[in-house]
Enzyme design. Structure first.
Site, short mmCIF file in Angstrom:
data_model
loop_
_atom_site.label_atom_id
_atom_site.label_comp_id
_atom_site.label_asym_id
_atom_site.label_seq_id
_atom_site.Cartn_x
_atom_site.Cartn_y
_atom_site.Cartn_z
N THR A 13 0.82 -1.21 0.00
CA THR A 13 0.00 0.00 0.00
C THR A 13 0.86 1.26 0.00
OG1 THR A 13 -1.80 -1.14 1.09
CG2 THR A 13 -1.77 1.24 1.34
N SER A 56 2.02 -7.35 -0.64
CA SER A 56 2.73 -8.31 0.20
C SER A 56 2.10 -9.71 0.25
CB SER A 56 3.00 -7.74 1.58
OG SER A 56 1.87 -7.72 2.38
N THR A 89 1.88 -4.32 4.32
CA THR A 89 1.77 -4.63 5.75
C THR A 89 1.26 -6.05 6.02
OG1 THR A 89 -0.43 -3.65 5.85
CG2 THR A 89 1.43 -2.23 6.41
N ASP A 90 0.58 -6.67 5.02
CA ASP A 90 -0.05 -7.97 5.31
C ASP A 90 0.97 -9.03 5.75
OD1 ASP A 90 -2.44 -6.83 4.65
OD2 ASP A 90 -2.68 -7.86 2.73
N1 ASP Z 1 -2.66 -5.54 1.15
C1 ASP Z 1 -1.59 -4.61 1.33
C2 ASP Z 1 -0.26 -5.33 1.23
O1 ASP Z 1 0.17 -5.94 2.17
C3 ASP Z 1 -1.72 -3.94 2.63
C4 ASP Z 1 -0.65 -2.92 2.94
O2 ASP Z 1 0.36 -2.76 2.31
O3 ASP Z 1 -0.86 -2.24 3.94
O4 ASP Z 1 0.36 -5.28 0.22
#
Ligand code: ASP
Length: 324
Positions: A13, A56, A89-90
């Site tokens: 993200t 991610s 973040t995932d």
């Molecule tokens: N779905 C996203 C990822 O992990 C969430 C994020 O980056 O916060 O790529």
């Protein structure tokens, strides 16, 4: 003197934008962070790498190894003082923990991300990136293992986990808390990690399954894992480390086939122990040869088992690795 910081963008993200019409958050043709990174040169001398641009959930141990090699290559070649990795973040905690176990250089390595994409109101990406560069430039951040920096907090890769689907304060270290905070004036560490582990690996070839225990669980999925010839299994067990009795035979069959079974708890806090003597209780599981992990969550225990299995497939030796 300005420090030299290697920034590695990997996607997520933090590198995405929101489509004004559909509201979909996705990667564009250009990573919005790459341009912004150039504006960060007041903070440090910046070297930028972008080995891939992936959400991610697309990250595997293959990409984690690419990052490990890239960091080590720059450390030996470019005299960098610190590293910042931007990441979705995932699975951020998994990449951070993998690097924590496998990269052994004495400079700060920070992993960061964002919960709001680059053009959303309240976007936290650039803010987290700036804070991460500040921490990576701080001598006190050395020798603390890989650190995760978001939302004014510094966490260890070992203890941090994503706790909320959308809140910017999603990254928490249950039971332990952050090891430091970031303010406008400075960076304050208030405790230090006690032990750091070090494993030299160059490939990951084994397969480890991760599953969660539930009331009424039986042995069918455990038998399927055995039949599919997985090399190890991590089970997020109940409470202090117990399983429903109908799952015990499946665990026994795995261990009889020399497949290590590692137990963590599906509870958010605490560690697993062999306490209960009833059918499926921790004492009985320990007697069968189940390995009790030392406070890791399921996804991190899985990575540690993958790494342990590149050293040994002997269950006793794997157990020793999980004592740390
Ligand atoms: N779905 C996203 C990822 O992990 C969430 C994020 O980056 O916060 O790529």
């Amino acid at each position: 003197m300005k420090k030299t910081i290697l920034i590695i963008h990997t996607g997520g993200t933090i590198s995405m934008s929101e489509d004004a019409v559909t509201g979909a958050v996705k990667p564009g043709e250009h990573n919005p962070l790459t341009e912004k990174t150039k504006a960060l040169t007041e903070l440090a001398n910046i070297i930028v790498e972008e080995p891939f641009n992936l959400p991610s959930p697309h990250i595997t141990t293959t990409e984690m190894l690419v990052l490990k090699n890239l960091i080590e290559m720059h450390f030996h070649k470019s005299q960098i003082d610190g590293v910042v990795i931007t990441h979705g973040t995932d699975t951020l905690e998994e990449t951070a923990y993998f690097l924590d176990l496998t990269v052994h250089i004495d400079i700060p390595i920070i992993v960061t991300g964002a919960m709001r994409s680059s053009n959303e109101i309240g976007s936290d990406g650039l803010y987290n990136l700036i804070e991460s560069i500040r921490v990576a430039s701080n001598d006190e951040a050395k020798s603390k293992g890989v650190l995760v920096v978001l939302n004014d907090e510094i966490h260890t890769a070992k203890n941090v986990t994503k706790t909320h689907t959308s809140n910017v304060s999603t990254f928490q270290s249950p039971q332990y808390g952050p090891i430091g905070i970031i303010t406008k004036r400075g960076i304050v560490f208030h405790h230090a990690p006690t032990n750091q582990e070090c494993y030299n690996i160059s490939t990951i070839t084994k397969r480890v399954a991760l599953m969660k225990a539930y009331a009424g669980m039986d042995s069918t999925l455990l038998d399927a894992i055995k039949d599919l010839k997985y090399d190890g299994v991590v089970i997020e067990a109940l409470g202090q480390g117990n399983l429903p009795p109908a799952a015990v035979d499946g665990v026994k069959r795995l261990i009889d086939n020399q497949v290590p079974v590692v137990l963590v708890s599906r509870c958010f806090n605490g560690i697993v122990q062999d306490i209960y003597g009833y059918d499926g209780g921790g004492k009985k599981l320990k007697e069968l040869g189940v390995i009790f992990s030392n406070g890791l969550n399921g996804q991190k225990a899985r990575l540690k088992l993958l790494i342990a299995l590149s050293y040994t497939s002997n269950i006793k030796e794997v157990e020793e690795i999980f004592l740390h």
